[in-house]
Motif scaffolding. Sequence first.
Motif, PDB file in Angstrom:
ATOM      1  N   ARG A  65       0.812  -1.227   0.000  1.00  0.00           N
ATOM      2  CA  ARG A  65       0.000   0.000   0.000  1.00  0.00           C
ATOM      3  C   ARG A  65       0.841   1.271   0.000  1.00  0.00           C
ATOM      4  N   THR A  66       2.080   1.160   0.377  1.00  0.00           N
ATOM      5  CA  THR A  66       2.923   2.372   0.447  1.00  0.00           C
ATOM      6  C   THR A  66       3.974   2.370  -0.656  1.00  0.00           C
ATOM      7  N   PHE A  68       3.857   3.391  -3.790  1.00  0.00           N
ATOM      8  CA  PHE A  68       4.007   4.670  -4.510  1.00  0.00           C
ATOM      9  C   PHE A  68       4.323   5.818  -3.568  1.00  0.00           C
ATOM     10  N   VAL A  69       4.058   5.615  -2.263  1.00  0.00           N
ATOM     11  CA  VAL A  69       4.474   6.638  -1.295  1.00  0.00           C
ATOM     12  C   VAL A  69       5.997   6.704  -1.282  1.00  0.00           C
ATOM     13  N   ARG A  71       7.944   5.633  -3.650  1.00  0.00           N
ATOM     14  CA  ARG A  71       8.385   6.095  -4.965  1.00  0.00           C
ATOM     15  C   ARG A  71       8.286   7.605  -5.071  1.00  0.00           C
ATOM     16  N   SER A  72       7.202   8.116  -4.502  1.00  0.00           N
ATOM     17  CA  SER A  72       7.006   9.554  -4.537  1.00  0.00           C
ATOM     18  C   SER A  72       8.083  10.285  -3.762  1.00  0.00           C
ATOM     19  N   ARG A  73       8.424   9.699  -2.585  1.00  0.00           N
ATOM     20  CA  ARG A  73       9.487  10.326  -1.788  1.00  0.00           C
ATOM     21  C   ARG A  73      10.800  10.311  -2.533  1.00  0.00           C
TER      22      ARG A  73
ATOM     23  N   TRP B  22      -1.624   6.930   5.993  1.00  0.00           N
ATOM     24  CA  TRP B  22      -2.008   6.604   4.623  1.00  0.00           C
ATOM     25  C   TRP B  22      -2.534   5.165   4.532  1.00  0.00           C
ATOM     26  N   TYR B  59      -3.491   9.320  -3.883  1.00  0.00           N
ATOM     27  CA  TYR B  59      -2.309   9.797  -3.138  1.00  0.00           C
ATOM     28  C   TYR B  59      -1.729  11.058  -3.789  1.00  0.00           C
TER      29      TYR B  59
END
Lengths: 219, 185
Positions: A65-66, A68-69, A71-73, B22, B59
């Motif tokens: 679930r994280t 792309f989080v 990846r975004s960082r 999240w 997101y």
Amino acid sequence: MSCDHSLVERYLFEYLESTLEPSLARAFEQSIDRCEHCRDLYHGAVNMQQMDKTWHEQTPPNWHRTAFVARSRQSKHVNWMNRLSLATSTLAIMLVLFRVEFISNDSGFSVSFGGKGSQSEIASIVEQKVSQLAEQQAEYIDTRFENQKLDRVSENQEMVKALLAHNRSERRQDMNVLMASWLQQRDSDQQKFNKRLDYVVDNQIENNQYLNQVLKTSH
Amino acid sequence: MLFKEEDSQLISKALDGSERAWVKLVRRYEKRVFNYCLRLTGSANDAMDLMQEVFLAVYRNLPSFQGNSQLLTWIFRIAANKSTDWLRSKHRVPTHEADPIDVNHKVDSKTPQLELQTEQSNNEIMRCLSELPDNQRIIVELKFFQHFTFDEIAMQTGISPNTVKTRLYAALKKLKGHLEVKHVM
């Protein structure tokens, strides 16, 4: 009897949720009974509700679930690095364009712009600039003085003109006064002369009358 | 109201970089989104792909969420857009075959018999929905399975409420015929 289907289309969901007023519900049911289109809509909706109830909710499988989080960082970090490298490149280009030099000498550390420069060259440039400035200032002062002189001459001329004009007006007044007194004197002299003349004429007339009388008496 | 507040708190924490917040948000809504995607795509694998696309978009767009509507409504707005794009790009009818994607993945049913019934029932529903055109299928899904109002669906799909109704009634007419055949069989 024709049906415009508006009742069923408008109140379909209220009827399904049993929140429709009884009178409208009766009209709704009549529309379903009479109109095939309305009946189809109603049965379709009922079937869909049934599908919703019979659908067995599926649990999604485990997933990252994280992902792309993270990846975004990472992308944010890359952006920051890109910005830093861009700023560094820009600074380097500016240093080259302006020919900036960092020179260490006996007195410490100096920064020069515009190519190879020493303290003496900088001093001569400063001296040259100062002399140019002094010349400009002298020229400016001379110009100001000349302008000042011209201003004074013109002021004097103006003052003389004013004095002359004032003098002329005074003279004109004096002449006027003189002429007035002269004319007055002339008038008075004329009057005196006329009186004397009258007196002489009168005497002459009296003398003539006397002489005539004497002559008459002598005859 | 309480959920909304919790959503807003989780959103602000997630925006501050809290992965835990999240994950909580995702866990709260992923089941609804997954089932939505499953009914639309007819395939568990495609549903997973689509669901991940939806949550990636959620997101990315989370900083622009104003809180004017409920988070669920907003998520399904993104889901409607993503599913429309997905259906359009795939140019295909949903497979309406729920693929087993994970050996360890278990459905909510308890026994093998019940599991089989569940699978058959869900497959039948997906098959019915697959008869509809894409634009009608999304509206039927949002109305009957997600229970949004016509105005909310209009906002989510970017069309007028009247168009939503027209498409919905056309879909009901079409489904009614299909269901009649099914009941006869």
